[in-house]
Scaffold this motif. Sequence first.
Motif, PDB file in Angstrom:
ATOM      1  N   THR A 193      30.522   8.658   9.349  1.00  0.00           N
ATOM      2  CA  THR A 193      29.696   7.465   9.497  1.00  0.00           C
ATOM      3  C   THR A 193      28.878   7.231   8.226  1.00  0.00           C
ATOM      4  OG1 THR A 193      29.535   7.750  11.886  1.00  0.00           O
ATOM      5  CG2 THR A 193      27.860   6.379  10.838  1.00  0.00           C
ATOM      6  N   GLU A 194      28.300   8.296   7.695  1.00  0.00           N
ATOM      7  CA  GLU A 194      27.523   8.188   6.458  1.00  0.00           C
ATOM      8  C   GLU A 194      28.420   7.814   5.279  1.00  0.00           C
ATOM      9  OE1 GLU A 194      24.351  10.823   3.792  1.00  0.00           O
ATOM     10  OE2 GLU A 194      25.158  11.620   5.668  1.00  0.00           O
ATOM     11  N   VAL A 195      29.629   8.343   5.266  1.00  0.00           N
ATOM     12  CA  VAL A 195      30.575   8.016   4.190  1.00  0.00           C
ATOM     13  C   VAL A 195      30.911   6.523   4.216  1.00  0.00           C
ATOM     14  CG1 VAL A 195      32.900   8.400   3.306  1.00  0.00           C
ATOM     15  CG2 VAL A 195      31.557  10.335   4.143  1.00  0.00           C
ATOM     16  N   VAL A 196      31.228   6.009   5.394  1.00  0.00           N
ATOM     17  CA  VAL A 196      31.563   4.586   5.527  1.00  0.00           C
ATOM     18  C   VAL A 196      30.365   3.725   5.161  1.00  0.00           C
ATOM     19  CG1 VAL A 196      32.214   2.767   7.151  1.00  0.00           C
ATOM     20  CG2 VAL A 196      33.348   4.987   7.252  1.00  0.00           C
ATOM     21  N   ALA A 197      29.160   4.134   5.582  1.00  0.00           N
ATOM     22  CA  ALA A 197      27.952   3.384   5.257  1.00  0.00           C
ATOM     23  C   ALA A 197      27.734   3.331   3.741  1.00  0.00           C
ATOM     24  CB  ALA A 197      26.750   4.002   5.946  1.00  0.00           C
ATOM     25  N   GLY A 198      27.965   4.450   3.066  1.00  0.00           N
ATOM     26  CA  GLY A 198      27.833   4.474   1.611  1.00  0.00           C
ATOM     27  C   GLY A 198      28.836   3.563   0.935  1.00  0.00           C
ATOM     28  N   ALA A 199      30.060   3.541   1.453  1.00  0.00           N
ATOM     29  CA  ALA A 199      31.086   2.663   0.893  1.00  0.00           C
ATOM     30  C   ALA A 199      30.718   1.193   1.105  1.00  0.00           C
ATOM     31  CB  ALA A 199      32.436   2.964   1.526  1.00  0.00           C
ATOM     32  N   ILE A 200      30.187   0.862   2.279  1.00  0.00           N
ATOM     33  CA  ILE A 200      29.780  -0.514   2.569  1.00  0.00           C
ATOM     34  C   ILE A 200      28.647  -0.940   1.644  1.00  0.00           C
ATOM     35  CG2 ILE A 200      28.670  -1.982   4.296  1.00  0.00           C
ATOM     36  CD1 ILE A 200      30.233  -0.456   6.440  1.00  0.00           C
ATOM     37  N   LEU A 201      27.674  -0.069   1.449  1.00  0.00           N
ATOM     38  CA  LEU A 201      26.558  -0.385   0.548  1.00  0.00           C
ATOM     39  C   LEU A 201      27.053  -0.639  -0.875  1.00  0.00           C
ATOM     40  CD1 LEU A 201      23.901   2.200   1.788  1.00  0.00           C
ATOM     41  CD2 LEU A 201      23.688  -0.290   1.886  1.00  0.00           C
ATOM     42  N   THR A 202      27.985   0.175  -1.334  1.00  0.00           N
ATOM     43  CA  THR A 202      28.537   0.004  -2.683  1.00  0.00           C
ATOM     44  C   THR A 202      29.277  -1.320  -2.806  1.00  0.00           C
ATOM     45  OG1 THR A 202      28.792   2.414  -2.869  1.00  0.00           O
ATOM     46  CG2 THR A 202      29.989   1.058  -4.451  1.00  0.00           C
ATOM     47  N   ALA A 203      30.074  -1.657  -1.789  1.00  0.00           N
ATOM     48  CA  ALA A 203      30.814  -2.921  -1.815  1.00  0.00           C
ATOM     49  C   ALA A 203      29.864  -4.120  -1.783  1.00  0.00           C
ATOM     50  CB  ALA A 203      31.778  -2.977  -0.629  1.00  0.00           C
ATOM     51  N   LEU A 204      28.836  -4.059  -0.949  1.00  0.00           N
ATOM     52  CA  LEU A 204      27.871  -5.160  -0.868  1.00  0.00           C
ATOM     53  C   LEU A 204      27.112  -5.332  -2.181  1.00  0.00           C
ATOM     54  CD1 LEU A 204      26.382  -4.660   2.726  1.00  0.00           C
ATOM     55  CD2 LEU A 204      27.959  -6.455   1.949  1.00  0.00           C
ATOM     56  N   LEU A 205      26.757  -4.210  -2.811  1.00  0.00           N
ATOM     57  CA  LEU A 205      26.068  -4.280  -4.099  1.00  0.00           C
ATOM     58  C   LEU A 205      26.959  -4.946  -5.145  1.00  0.00           C
ATOM     59  CD1 LEU A 205      23.557  -3.514  -5.761  1.00  0.00           C
ATOM     60  CD2 LEU A 205      24.676  -1.332  -6.269  1.00  0.00           C
ATOM     61  N   ALA A 206      28.239  -4.609  -5.146  1.00  0.00           N
ATOM     62  CA  ALA A 206      29.176  -5.217  -6.096  1.00  0.00           C
ATOM     63  C   ALA A 206      29.295  -6.716  -5.852  1.00  0.00           C
ATOM     64  CB  ALA A 206      30.544  -4.546  -5.977  1.00  0.00           C
ATOM     65  N   ILE A 207      29.345  -7.122  -4.597  1.00  0.00           N
ATOM     66  CA  ILE A 207      29.463  -8.543  -4.274  1.00  0.00           C
ATOM     67  C   ILE A 207      28.222  -9.307  -4.744  1.00  0.00           C
ATOM     68  CG2 ILE A 207      29.541 -10.202  -2.370  1.00  0.00           C
ATOM     69  CD1 ILE A 207      31.286  -8.153  -0.855  1.00  0.00           C
ATOM     70  N   VAL A 208      27.048  -8.752  -4.473  1.00  0.00           N
ATOM     71  CA  VAL A 208      25.795  -9.410  -4.871  1.00  0.00           C
ATOM     72  C   VAL A 208      25.733  -9.557  -6.392  1.00  0.00           C
ATOM     73  CG1 VAL A 208      23.281  -9.155  -4.959  1.00  0.00           C
ATOM     74  CG2 VAL A 208      24.506  -8.709  -2.828  1.00  0.00           C
ATOM     75  N   PHE A 209      26.048  -8.477  -7.116  1.00  0.00           N
ATOM     76  CA  PHE A 209      26.004  -8.535  -8.579  1.00  0.00           C
ATOM     77  C   PHE A 209      27.015  -9.542  -9.114  1.00  0.00           C
ATOM     78  CE2 PHE A 209      23.114  -5.108  -8.875  1.00  0.00           C
ATOM     79  CZ  PHE A 209      22.710  -5.006 -10.205  1.00  0.00           C
ATOM     80  N   ASP A 210      28.201  -9.599  -8.503  1.00  0.00           N
ATOM     81  CA  ASP A 210      29.219 -10.523  -8.993  1.00  0.00           C
ATOM     82  C   ASP A 210      28.789 -11.972  -8.777  1.00  0.00           C
ATOM     83  OD1 ASP A 210      31.826 -10.842 -10.208  1.00  0.00           O
ATOM     84  OD2 ASP A 210      32.507 -11.607  -8.274  1.00  0.00           O
ATOM     85  N   LEU A 211      28.158 -12.257  -7.646  1.00  0.00           N
ATOM     86  CA  LEU A 211      27.676 -13.614  -7.384  1.00  0.00           C
ATOM     87  C   LEU A 211      26.575 -14.002  -8.376  1.00  0.00           C
ATOM     88  CD1 LEU A 211      27.549 -13.614  -3.468  1.00  0.00           C
ATOM     89  CD2 LEU A 211      29.195 -14.789  -4.935  1.00  0.00           C
ATOM     90  N   VAL A 212      25.682 -13.062  -8.657  1.00  0.00           N
ATOM     91  CA  VAL A 212      24.607 -13.333  -9.616  1.00  0.00           C
ATOM     92  C   VAL A 212      25.179 -13.584 -10.996  1.00  0.00           C
ATOM     93  CG1 VAL A 212      22.606 -12.339 -10.794  1.00  0.00           C
ATOM     94  CG2 VAL A 212      22.853 -12.070  -8.326  1.00  0.00           C
ATOM     95  N   LEU A 213      26.119 -12.737 -11.425  1.00  0.00           N
ATOM     96  CA  LEU A 213      26.720 -12.895 -12.750  1.00  0.00           C
ATOM     97  C   LEU A 213      27.551 -14.171 -12.844  1.00  0.00           C
ATOM     98  CD1 LEU A 213      27.764  -9.204 -13.473  1.00  0.00           C
ATOM     99  CD2 LEU A 213      25.939 -10.503 -14.573  1.00  0.00           C
TER     100      LEU A 213
END
Length: 234
Positions: free
Chosen positions: A184-204
């Motif tokens: 569960t923690e592994v999946v949560a970490g992966a989701i956080l990483t993916a969401l961070l990438a999406i946010v940064f890509d939208l900003v850029l």
Amino acid sequence: MIGDVFGWFTTAANWQGPDGIGAQLLAHIGYVLLALVIALVIAVPLGLYVGHTGRGSVVLVGAGNAIRALPTLGLVTFLFLLFTDSKLAAVIGLVVLAIPPILAGTYAGLLAAEHDVVDAAEGIGMTGWQQLWQVELPIALPLVLGGIRNAVMQLIATAAVAAYVGLGGLGRFLLDGLAILDYTEVVAGAILTALLAIVFDLVLAAVQRALVPKGVRLAAQATSGRAAAAGGVA
């Protein structure tokens, strides 16, 4: 699993303290931004020089391909054993990862500048520096910023290796979860990483749209359309 992940995110304890989501998220972003700034300082001037002068292009392409082939985790581990400094090893490894896409985008952007436009600038008496900053760089800006966006996405995905040498970041959730078989923690970490990438890509993407002149943007889209059409015909 979905319910467990939702429960993990809604547990207040996972958001608090030095090991919480907030602290690890800031640490992850810190590694990404630090590596990005260093890579920009190295790669952009080098790409501008090679793209403008044409000198060293063969070496540049060869070195870029060689760097891309380096495994980041193995490089970070080697640097940690060499320097015995976790942060230095992680940052150097991430900088090495970020340099090739920025370098390639800058170099390719200058090569994409129309020769007729450059010749016209030279014909009206512009110096080499004036041609670079007033003509070539504005035309190259879409590809330069595209290379930076590519580098940021790779950095966000790969900064998790910092946890492997004892540092923080979102990789902590991946590594610690695997250590205790808490998927569960592994999946949560992966989701956080993916969401961070999406946010940064939208900003850029928004930054890129704001910085690139409309005429240059439309010309780049037209060039891409012609290239796609040619590829379809072929």
